[in-house]
Design an enzyme around this catalytic site. Structure first.
Site, mmCIF file in Angstrom:
data_model
loop_
_atom_site.group_PDB
_atom_site.id
_atom_site.type_symbol
_atom_site.label_atom_id
_atom_site.label_comp_id
_atom_site.label_asym_id
_atom_site.label_seq_id
_atom_site.Cartn_x
_atom_site.Cartn_y
_atom_site.Cartn_z
ATOM 1 N N HIS A 16 0.881 -0.989 -0.084
ATOM 2 C CA HIS A 16 0.210 -0.041 0.022
ATOM 3 C C HIS A 16 0.833 1.228 0.026
ATOM 4 O O HIS A 16 2.051 1.113 0.054
ATOM 5 C CB HIS A 16 -1.151 -0.076 1.322
ATOM 6 N N CYS A 25 5.774 6.175 4.746
ATOM 7 C CA CYS A 25 4.815 5.385 4.369
ATOM 8 C C CYS A 25 3.987 5.972 2.951
ATOM 9 O O CYS A 25 3.090 5.415 2.484
ATOM 10 C CB CYS A 25 3.739 5.031 5.350
ATOM 11 N N HIS A 29 4.914 0.306 -0.384
ATOM 12 C CA HIS A 29 5.647 -0.549 0.414
ATOM 13 C C HIS A 29 4.735 -1.519 0.912
ATOM 14 O O HIS A 29 3.314 -1.592 0.580
ATOM 15 C CB HIS A 29 6.216 0.102 1.677
ATOM 16 N N HIS A 31 3.621 -5.338 3.903
ATOM 17 C CA HIS A 31 3.681 -5.576 4.960
ATOM 18 C C HIS A 31 2.954 -7.341 4.938
ATOM 19 O O HIS A 31 2.358 -7.639 4.060
ATOM 20 C CB HIS A 31 2.556 -5.009 5.963
ATOM 21 N N HIS A 75 -0.963 -10.463 -1.736
ATOM 22 C CA HIS A 75 -0.219 -9.975 -2.928
ATOM 23 C C HIS A 75 -0.881 -9.122 -3.669
ATOM 24 O O HIS A 75 -0.757 -9.088 -4.710
ATOM 25 C CB HIS A 75 0.263 -11.292 -3.683
ATOM 26 N N GLU A 136 0.377 -5.169 11.557
ATOM 27 C CA GLU A 136 1.199 -4.664 10.340
ATOM 28 C C GLU A 136 2.443 -4.925 10.558
ATOM 29 O O GLU A 136 3.010 -5.221 9.495
ATOM 30 C CB GLU A 136 0.642 -3.299 10.398
#
Length: 149
Positions: A16, A25, A29, A31, A75, A136
């Site tokens: 995201h 952020c 990137h 998680h 994904h 996260e």
């Protein structure tokens, strides 16, 4: 009969970016999310029922969460469709990437609200969503509790 809480845990990888954010952020990137889903209800008391003694079959809960969340978000890259990220989303999608456009900033807080709505609409009437925990990172997570909402 007593109310019992049942929890099932799930894992998925999602990317995201937070449009307009003033930190790292803002960049795309990802998680390794961990989602814990807790429901509450009374164990089935009918001894002729194949699910006698269960609040909900873990397999039934898994089916709901996998179809509504894990299989959709795993994904994928999530962007707020109400930002210029929609252009990046289109470019990635055109190149064969799995992109999800949502009406919210894709923070853990907003994602967990979305997940709660998706799960609740598929639970049997006698089973209530009690809580969700969306982890996260190893040290950062959001929690949603029915009693707070």
């Amino acid at each position: 009969m007593s109310n019992i809480r049942i929890t099932k845990q799930f894992s998925f990888e999602t990317g995201h970016a937070l449009y307009g954010y003033d930190g790292k952020c803002k960049n795309v990137h990802g998680h390794s999310y961990k989602l814990s889903v807790t429901v509450i209800g009374q164990p089935i008391s009918d001894s002729s029922n194949v699910k006698f003694g269960m609040v909900i079959d873990f397999g039934d809960l898994k089916k709901i969460v996998k179809e509504e969340i894990v299989d959709v978000f795993d994904h994928a890259t999530v962007f707020n469709k109400n930002t210029p990220h929609v252009e990046l989303a289109k470019e990635l999608s055109d190149r064969g990437h799995h992109v999800i456009l949502v009406d919210y900033q894709p923070t853990s807080e907003m994602m967990i609200i979305d997940f709660a709505k998706k799960i609740m609409k598929h639970l049997p009437d006698n089973i209530k969503l009690h809580s969700l925990k969306l982890q996260e990172t190893e040290t950062s997570f959001a929690e949603w509790y029915a009693e707070d909402n």
